[in-house]
Every structure is written in C-alpha cells, then in structure tokens.
Design an enzyme around this catalytic site. Sequence first.
Site, PDB file in Angstrom:
ATOM      1  N   ASP A 199     -15.190  40.132  -9.013  1.00 40.78           N
ATOM      2  CA  ASP A 199     -14.789  40.513 -10.365  1.00 40.78           C
ATOM      3  C   ASP A 199     -16.075  40.914 -11.070  1.00 40.78           C
ATOM      4  OD1 ASP A 199     -14.210  40.588 -13.086  1.00 40.78           O
ATOM      5  OD2 ASP A 199     -12.700  38.995 -12.955  1.00 40.78           O
ATOM      6  N   LYS A 224     -12.072  45.587 -20.932  1.00 42.00           N
ATOM      7  CA  LYS A 224     -13.314  45.154 -21.578  1.00 42.00           C
ATOM      8  C   LYS A 224     -14.232  46.357 -21.812  1.00 42.00           C
ATOM      9  CE  LYS A 224     -11.323  41.205 -21.151  1.00 42.00           C
ATOM     10  NZ  LYS A 224     -11.439  40.300 -20.032  1.00 42.00           N
TER      11      LYS A 224
HETATM   12  C1  LIG Z   1     -10.429  39.674 -19.266  1.00 45.03           C
HETATM   13  C2  LIG Z   1     -10.874  39.409 -17.899  1.00 45.03           C
HETATM   14  C3  LIG Z   1     -10.025  39.658 -16.821  1.00 45.03           C
HETATM   15  C4  LIG Z   1      -8.605  40.089 -16.972  1.00 45.03           C
HETATM   16  O1  LIG Z   1      -8.426  41.296 -17.621  1.00 45.03           O
HETATM   17  P1  LIG Z   1      -7.075  41.593 -18.419  1.00 45.03           P
HETATM   18  O2  LIG Z   1      -7.101  43.053 -18.606  1.00 45.03           O
HETATM   19  O3  LIG Z   1      -7.162  40.790 -19.691  1.00 45.03           O
HETATM   20  O4  LIG Z   1      -5.924  41.146 -17.580  1.00 45.03           O
HETATM   21  C5  LIG Z   1     -10.522  39.440 -15.551  1.00 45.03           C
HETATM   22  N1  LIG Z   1     -11.768  38.997 -15.352  1.00 45.03           N
HETATM   23  C6  LIG Z   1     -12.605  38.740 -16.367  1.00 45.03           C
HETATM   24  C7  LIG Z   1     -13.969  38.256 -16.081  1.00 45.03           C
HETATM   25  C8  LIG Z   1     -12.185  38.924 -17.681  1.00 45.03           C
HETATM   26  O5  LIG Z   1     -13.005  38.633 -18.683  1.00 45.03           O
END
Ligand SMILES: *Cc1c(COP(=O)(O)O)cnc(C)c1O
Length: 410
Positions: A199, A224
């Site tokens: 991630d 994000k």
């Molecule tokens: C927000 C986030 C997600 C998930 O993203 P969404 O679009 O809110 O489902 C996954 N990993 C991290 C590190 C995040 O901050």
Amino acid sequence: MSSKQGDGARDKPLGDGTRLVQAGRRTEWTGMPGQPGGIVNPPVWRASTILYEDVAHLRGATTADPHRLYYGRRGAPTGWALAEAITQMEAEAAGTMLYPSGVAAIAGALLAVLKPGDELLMVDSVYGPTRAMCDGLLRDFGVRTIYYDPLIGADIAALCTDQTRAIFLESPGSLTFEVQDVPAIVAVAKARGIVTLIDNTWATPLLLPALGLGVDVSILACTKYLCGHSDVMMGSVSANAALWPAIQKRGHMLGQMSSPDDAWLVLRGMRTLAVRLKHQGESALALARWLEERPEVARVLHPALPSCPGHAAWARDFSGSAGLFAFALGSTDDAARAAFIDALALFGIGYSWGGFESLALPVDPANLRTAQKWTDEGLLVRINVGLEEPADLIADLDRAFDHWRAALRK
Ligand SMILES: *Cc1c(COP(=O)(O)O)cnc(C)c1O
C-alpha cells in the site's frame, strides 16, 4: 534521433512533473479522427452500451485489446487515460486497474493472489480497514493472516512457511509511521516465490518507486494524493508483468470499474501531484521540526526525522517525505487532546488525507496491534498538511497548545 552521445541534460529521464504533464494524453483520446491536434485533456466518456456498425462487428468484437470500446464495464478512454497515467508513474508497471475506492483496490489485489489455504503475512501497522478485511473477508475465504512487526526486515524469513503466498507491506504506516525495509523483505519473498504487495498511498510512486524496488503489486488510495482535492473516492492497483494479468482478470471478474467523471477528476489532480507533494512534504517537515522542539510534545512520528523507527530505510529508499505525520502529546488526558484539536482554526477535523487542506485527527493505534503491543505513552494527533502557508499553520498549532495547557489545568 539527433541527440549527442553523453549530452547529460538531454539523456536524463524526464522529471516527475514533466511526466505527469504528459501522462495519459494519447491523441486518439483527445482528438477527432482525421483532424490534427485536439483538446488538452481526455474528455469524460460516459458509457454503458457501445454500438456496433453491424452484427459482424458485434461478433468480431474482442476484449483482448484493452483500449477497444466493448461494453461500459470494460471502460472507456477517460479511465484508460488515468490508468495509463498511473502506469507511467511506475517505471516497472505493466498495467493499472482502477477501483471505486482504495479499500476496493486492496481487496481486488489480495483476491487476485490468494486462494483458500494460503497464508498472508501482513504488516502490523497496516491501515485499519485492511486489517478488518484480513480478519473478516479473507478468514471467511480460508486465508490465514499472520501479522508482523513493521521493523522486521529480513527476519520475516522466520515467518514464511510452505503456505505463505503473499507479503503485504505499507510503508510508512499511516498512523504510526514506521518505515519498512522494503528491499530486505522483497529479497526474502523472491527467494521463496512469495508475492509482495505494498500500500504505497503515503509516498506514491514519486517518493517510493515500489515496483522498481522489486515489489510485485503497488496499491494506491487515489482518494488521497492523486485526487488531492478531497472530493473523489478511487483506488488503483499497478503490477509488474508477472502479476498484471491476474490483477486485471480478477478485477474484471469482480466487476470493478470506476466512474469516468471520477477518473477525469483524479487525472486532473495528477497534473499537479509533483508540486503539491513537494510543497506539502516540505511544510509537513517544517511543522514536524517545530513540534519536536515544543515542551508539550513527547514525540514526533515522521519518517524524515532520525528519531522515527526505520528512518535509515526512509533515507535510503525514499526521495522525499509526504505531508502526513503524527505526534504524541505529553499527556494521556483525552479531553485535553480534544481541546487542542478543537482549538485549531486552520485544520479541519476529519478522516482521510492527501487533500489541499490541512486536517487534524486523534488516532489511537493500541487496539490495532497484535504482533507487538503499541505501548507509547502520550496521545497521538495525526496531521495532514495542506497547501496553506506553514507559518500560518504553526501559529495555529501554537495557539492550540494554550488551549491544551488550559484543559490540563482543569
Ligand atoms: C485511505 C487509505 C486507504 C483506503 O482508501 P479509500 O479510498 O478510503 O478506500 C488505504 N490505505 C491507506 C494507507 C489509506 O490512508
């Protein structure tokens, strides 16, 4: 062409900002057949039905070419342009699949590599909903998750068994900011034929070229930084040539796709990603350094600070730091922490991050750890630093500490 051998400036690969301006802007997506030139940005192609000239063309239509209109779920040029732009950010990526959220992207990637009976090694500092997915969805489907210390490095070999199918990384953790030793973990995984997924939402490929470091699959919550404006939900999975067919196939089986309007907004956001990330990263570091000197602060959790666990790995592998970090207040008084956050005028109170506006959030990682306990004293505040002037944000934090001290005296 005519470029001279050894002409340094001309031989250099294009910089991030330059690549982001070019990315995904194929003329067949921005122009009209038979007309030279075209518009700058791929337009929004809204589609479910695709019309064919005749039955023969309908029958001859194939899904083998990913950039041929077939049926809406297989996408249209707006989404293709975004996926291609994300692929172009990752030098080693063979392709990118879009999902309606970051969590959907994580699910899509995990369901593409795991099958019943497999074991998954999952970093203990992982995003909460990913943990929930492992402990719920994956458990129900017969996959066992083993959580590991984010600082484990090459010692992860001791956790690998014949059933270990995948290792999932998130670096740094988005609440506690430990930086993982990605190359060490990748080396262990490669020697055993284990798939690695990361991630990479915090760093994006601009700050951490994850696939370049040998990770097989890179996941982004485009919600994000790529979007950057706090108004779109989107996720992406990019993979190397070995894993890309499986990712794409499973994504199609799961019926995953994204709205072209959302893809268009994320593509627009990406044009400014390099400048936003640089500005927000520099501002965040200025705030972190200021906070480190404050008597009210017990500890600052920021990968670029030498005190951060895994800082040496950050200095080696990352080309910069992003705008999200946390700090621990020097007290366990929850009401005082709330008073501090409530007193901030320039920081919104809300989940998510990566947008142009600053945010502050109380975070409590203790209940999200199982590999080893989170024993730090001091309540954490997580800060998303936006595009405001850092001096204004610092003045705001300074004022809020007055409220924190007043609340402690009550
Ligand atoms: C927000 C986030 C997600 C998930 O993203 P969404 O679009 O809110 O489902 C996954 N990993 C991290 C590190 C995040 O901050």
